[in-house]
Design a protein around this motif. Structure first.
Motif, mmCIF file in Angstrom:
data_model
loop_
_atom_site.group_PDB
_atom_site.id
_atom_site.type_symbol
_atom_site.label_atom_id
_atom_site.label_comp_id
_atom_site.label_asym_id
_atom_site.label_seq_id
_atom_site.Cartn_x
_atom_site.Cartn_y
_atom_site.Cartn_z
ATOM 1 N N ILE A 180 -32.347 5.296 34.121
ATOM 2 C CA ILE A 180 -32.209 6.721 33.811
ATOM 3 C C ILE A 180 -31.189 7.368 34.748
ATOM 4 C CG2 ILE A 180 -33.428 8.933 33.981
ATOM 5 C CD1 ILE A 180 -35.924 7.318 32.924
ATOM 6 N N LYS A 276 -35.263 17.539 31.777
ATOM 7 C CA LYS A 276 -36.389 16.626 31.984
ATOM 8 C C LYS A 276 -36.300 15.955 33.352
ATOM 9 C CE LYS A 276 -37.744 15.033 27.357
ATOM 10 N NZ LYS A 276 -39.181 15.250 27.464
ATOM 11 N N LYS A 281 -38.842 11.307 31.763
ATOM 12 C CA LYS A 281 -37.976 10.394 31.004
ATOM 13 C C LYS A 281 -38.532 8.973 31.023
ATOM 14 C CE LYS A 281 -33.715 13.004 31.767
ATOM 15 N NZ LYS A 281 -32.330 12.966 32.259
ATOM 16 N N PRO A 293 -32.208 4.327 28.095
ATOM 17 C CA PRO A 293 -32.305 5.789 27.993
ATOM 18 C C PRO A 293 -31.344 6.374 26.969
ATOM 19 C CG PRO A 293 -32.133 5.090 30.293
ATOM 20 C CD PRO A 293 -31.842 3.886 29.452
ATOM 21 N N VAL A 297 -33.964 8.683 25.063
ATOM 22 C CA VAL A 297 -34.020 10.029 25.645
ATOM 23 C C VAL A 297 -32.849 10.847 25.101
ATOM 24 C CG1 VAL A 297 -34.140 11.382 27.768
ATOM 25 C CG2 VAL A 297 -35.071 9.067 27.721
ATOM 26 N N GLU A 300 -32.370 15.481 26.903
ATOM 27 C CA GLU A 300 -32.290 15.698 28.344
ATOM 28 C C GLU A 300 -32.211 17.187 28.686
ATOM 29 O OE1 GLU A 300 -29.995 12.065 30.347
ATOM 30 O OE2 GLU A 300 -28.869 12.965 28.715
#
Length: 436
Positions: A180, A276, A281, A293, A297, A300
């Motif tokens: 991440i 986030k 995450k 990610p 994800v 964000e």
């Protein structure tokens, strides 16, 4: 796909199967009965064999050994730990693209360890708060951030099974936190968040207000007894709210609002803007059964807004587009979902979500950013907070249990939690808090 399935990308953390942490570290002889039985179980799934070989190769390379027996020797030879740790930090620095000295890499890896601890602590502090003593981490694991030391604990018979599982869990969560962090550096998310705030303050909010200036208002709402759905909401000033005596099925909710201007009209809006945090995450990667990610994800940057009416929602959407144009950027709306209109059902894809949820949701691409917008009216936001089966606290519990994340992180044979019963109990716990 559940994180508990045989094809999960988190097989190495599952406590059901050949890679589970056992009562004693796997130190049996190569041709022993225990080893042969373990190999038979491993061979039941060809995918597990491939995963095991990959993990073993990574493990040996990371520790600088050629066999499991050498790991046992390394555990006792503490004079080698510093040298192997420095080598491991260099390997991690190159893998995650961390530029800097060995000390700087170590500090970054320590941040990954803090994120890993934060994942567990965030669950302990909310979703499983009544069970905090059940899932509390072993002190020795919490204070250990060195990846080599954590790996050696996994094979050290002096440590209890729970501690060895938590060492493995922390390493895996650290790896996710590292991925991440690498993604955030690649996408320059910190600067984009700052740019987004500057865009809102410079072009979206009313120029008549100072930055951060907010007006307090109370939502005085009544809710149906059977499902706690909001049936009516009135706006009260703080002075008016002080005179209210709440009855059964009534809520008094404080919100602090900004405003934006459309022509000569100022429209009030409650806004929650968020980036986030790493632990959120990491949990999303686990829920999505993903290690990348970039794939899992996609939110964000996010903004949640609450307005008085659907017409104000439409005005805000148009105002955003015009504001982006003033900032010399086209704004394109993507993945639009609008269930604010009555009788339109929400088609949520997330595990645990309810089709009763009403909101407008879209992603806005502008100024080199992609921002998630969730927009409510006062009534739908109160339902999002309080309604049975819709309330966000309930949703958090359901998605964490139903995706298998709770069982993955806190397996029953170590933490002795009956997950199905605990899930239902926690839903009731949050319902009681909401309705009290």
């Amino acid at each position: 796909m559940s994180v508990l399935s045989s094809n999960s990308v988190f097989t190495s953390l599952q406590q059901e199967g050949p890679l589970a942490v056992t009562d004693d570290p796997f130190i049996a002889g190569r041709f022993s009965t225990a080893t042969r039985q373990w190999v038979k179980v491993l061979q039941q799934d060809a995918n597990n064999i491939t995963k095991y070989r990959a993990l073993r190769s990574q493990l040996f390379e990371f520790l600088g050994v050629d066999s499991l027996e050498q790991i046992q020797s390394l555990i006792t030879d503490t004079s080698l730990h510093q040298k192997r740790s420095e080598r491991a930090l260099c390997l991690l620095g190159n893998m995650f693209g961390i530029d800097g000295t060995l000390k700087e890499i170590k500090n970054r890896v320590n941040e990954y360890a803090r994120s890993a601890d934060a994942v567990v602590n965030s669950i302990k502090g909310k979703i499983l708060a009544p069970y905090a003593s059940h899932i509390e981490a072993t002190n020795e694991i919490e204070v250990t951030n060195n990846p080599v030391e954590l790996l050696l604990i996994m094979f050290n018979g002096d440590y209890h099974k729970k501690a060895r599982f938590e060492a493995r869990r922390k390493l895996i969560l650290m790896t996710l936190a590292g991925s991440i962090d690498q993604r955030e550096r690649e996408t320059n998310i910190e600067n984009k968040f700052s740019d987004f705030l500057s865009f809102l303050n410079g072009y979206v909010w009313s120029p008549n207000l100072k930055i951060g200036e907010l007006d307090s208002i109370y939502l005085y709402s009544t809710h149906r007894s059977e499902d706690y759905c909001c049936t009516n909401v009135a706006l009260l000033t703080p002075e008016e709210a002080n005179l209210v005596t709440q009855g059964t099925g009534e809520k008094l909710t404080l919100i602090k609002r900004r405003s934006f201007s459309v022509g000569k009209k100022n429209i009030p809006i409650y806004v929650s803007i968020r980036k986030k945090p790493p632990e959120a995450k990491v949990l999303k990667l686990l829920r999505k059964n993903e290690k990348n990610p970039a794939v899992a994800v996609d939110d964000e940057l996010g903004l949640m807004a609450v307005l008085d009416s659907v017409s104000d929602v439409k005005a805000f959407q148009q105002h955003l587009t015009r504001s982006a144009s003033k900032a010399d950027s086209l704004m394109v709306l993507e993945d639009i979902s609008d269930t604010l209109v009555e009788h339109t059902k929400y088609r949520g894809r997330a595990t645990g979500s309810s089709d009763k949820t009403a909101m407008m949701k879209f992603f806005a691409r502008l100024g080199g950013m992609r921002v998630e917008f969730i927009i409510h009216t006062n009534q739908t936001w109160l339902n999002y907070m309080y309604q049975k089966d819709v309330a966000h606290d309930e949703y958090e519990v359901k998605r964490m249990f139903d995706t298998g994340v709770i069982e993955l992180l806190f397996p029953m044979n170590i933490y002795h939690l009956q997950h199905r019963n605990t899930r239902d109990e926690m839903v009731r716990f949050f319902r009681k808090q909401i309705e009290s």
